[in-house]
Design a protein around this motif. Structure first.
Motif, PDB file in Angstrom:
ATOM      1  N   ASP A  52       0.820  -1.214   0.000  1.00 53.77           N
ATOM      2  CA  ASP A  52       0.000   0.000   0.000  1.00 53.77           C
ATOM      3  C   ASP A  52       0.851   1.260   0.000  1.00 53.77           C
ATOM      4  OD1 ASP A  52       0.959   0.021   2.582  1.00 53.77           O
ATOM      5  OD2 ASP A  52      -0.994  -0.199   3.552  1.00 53.77           O
ATOM      6  N   ASP A  53       2.171   1.097  -0.178  1.00 55.44           N
ATOM      7  CA  ASP A  53       3.069   2.245  -0.246  1.00 55.44           C
ATOM      8  C   ASP A  53       4.298   1.851  -1.058  1.00 55.44           C
ATOM      9  OD1 ASP A  53       3.659   5.075   1.006  1.00 55.44           O
ATOM     10  OD2 ASP A  53       5.529   3.949   1.169  1.00 55.44           O
ATOM     11  N   HIS A  54       4.878   2.839  -1.745  1.00 54.24           N
ATOM     12  CA  HIS A  54       6.034   2.614  -2.605  1.00 54.24           C
ATOM     13  C   HIS A  54       7.282   2.251  -1.801  1.00 54.24           C
ATOM     14  CE1 HIS A  54       8.849   4.497  -5.914  1.00 54.24           C
ATOM     15  NE2 HIS A  54       9.097   3.234  -5.703  1.00 54.24           N
ATOM     16  N   LEU A  55       7.466   2.869  -0.624  1.00 52.14           N
ATOM     17  CA  LEU A  55       8.724   2.755   0.103  1.00 52.14           C
ATOM     18  C   LEU A  55       8.601   2.075   1.465  1.00 52.14           C
ATOM     19  CD1 LEU A  55      10.075   6.360  -0.602  1.00 52.14           C
ATOM     20  CD2 LEU A  55      10.645   4.266  -1.832  1.00 52.14           C
ATOM     21  N   GLU A  56       7.444   2.162   2.103  1.00 50.93           N
ATOM     22  CA  GLU A  56       7.335   1.752   3.498  1.00 50.93           C
ATOM     23  C   GLU A  56       6.331   0.623   3.678  1.00 50.93           C
ATOM     24  OE1 GLU A  56       6.150   5.300   5.465  1.00 50.93           O
ATOM     25  OE2 GLU A  56       8.110   6.265   5.296  1.00 50.93           O
ATOM     26  N   GLY A  57       6.371   0.000   4.869  1.00 53.04           N
ATOM     27  CA  GLY A  57       5.359  -0.961   5.270  1.00 53.04           C
ATOM     28  C   GLY A  57       5.564  -2.356   4.709  1.00 53.04           C
ATOM     29  N   SER A  58       4.779  -3.278   5.256  1.00 51.27           N
ATOM     30  CA  SER A  58       4.800  -4.672   4.828  1.00 51.27           C
ATOM     31  C   SER A  58       3.771  -4.901   3.736  1.00 51.27           C
ATOM     32  CB  SER A  58       4.502  -5.591   6.016  1.00 51.27           C
ATOM     33  OG  SER A  58       5.444  -5.391   7.054  1.00 51.27           O
TER      34      SER A  58
END
Length: 272
Positions: free
Chosen positions: A234-240
């Motif tokens: 659900d994000d380009h750079l962060e999260g699993s």
């Protein structure tokens, strides 16, 4: 035969969609709008709504972003059948350096992980279609630790920029300026230093719609990953990853293809 109000309603909707498909080249003008009537009817009465049909409704009636998101969610396509198409998983849209003036017709992207377990390079074959007249550049987002970028076909490197929160990009100046609905094919590669990092994932964002997406990652390292997944974020750079599917390597390569991606981030992750 007397025509009912419902018949007229469905016929009118089919006519609007047909004009959209004629204009964008997805349907030959020799094909009449009535050929879409059954498909429109099934969608309107709630019995069957394919991913492609929903896209036709959204684009033909020029729905805004809020209505697009609501439709994807209420039809449950946001759950994303990995083999039918992937859409609307972004929790928020990161800023774009420049307006996107094209749509992707096809995207073939190949990543290579080198002997030191670090990302060695990615090579991309990319066909784009202009959505307005005068498109003269494609803006390529790339990893900030890249060591080299080379355009192999279709254009030349232009101005680089840094924007947002650590995002980097560069213009690929097209060999020919495109008119609306014209297409061109680009081939480019990005290289990375061998000691940059121990890579465990690659992500590809898609904001506007990209069709016919085919991605693969090849491991030239002595050791192969213990496990590997095709992922949606659900994000380009962060999260699993918000959804993933375990894949088996075919030799040293993992590959996944999907009919389209839109407002999402897709790619691979693995464990050594």
């Amino acid at each position: 035969m007397k025509r009912t109000q419902q018949d007229l309603h469905q016929a009118a909707v089919a006519e609007v969609i047909a004009h959209y498909l004629w204009d964008c080249g997805e349907l030959s003008e020799d094909v009449p709008s009535r050929s879409l009537k059954d498909r429109v009817s099934r969608a309107l009465n709630g019995s069957v709504m394919s991913v492609e049909t929903l896209r036709w409704f959204i684009e033909a009636f020029e729905m805004d972003d809020n209505h697009r998101k609501d439709l994807w969610e209420t039809t449950c396509f946001v759950e994303n059948d990995l083999e039918r198409g992937i859409a609307y998983t972004l929790r928020s849209r990161r800023p774009m350096a420049k307006p996107q003036r094209h749509r992707t017709v096809s995207l073939f992207e190949r990543y290579s992980v080198g002997p030191t377990r670090s990302l060695a390079g990615r090579r991309t074959y990319h066909t784009i279609r202009a959505v307005e007249d005068g498109v003269d550049a494609y803006f390529l987002n790339y990893e900030p630790w890249a060591s080299a970028i080379e355009v192999l076909q279709g254009g030349a490197l232009g101005e680089r920029c840094t924007y947002g929160n650590g995002l980097t990009g560069i213009d690929i100046l097209l060999s020919e300026r495109l008119r609306e609905m014209q297409t061109t094919t680009l081939e480019y590669r990005v290289e990375f230093p061998s000691d940059c990092r121990n890579t465990t994932e690659v992500r590809r964002p898609a904001f506007a719609r990209a069709e016919n997406v085919d991605m693969a990652v090849e491991f030239v390292s002595a050791e192969l990953p213990r496990k590997l997944w095709w992922c949606i974020w659900d994000d380009h750079l962060e999260g699993s990853a918000v959804r993933e599917q375990e894949l088996a390597l075919q030799g040293r390569t993992a590959r996944m293809a999907t009919p389209f991606v839109e407002e999402t981030v897709v790619g691979f992750r693995w464990e050594w």
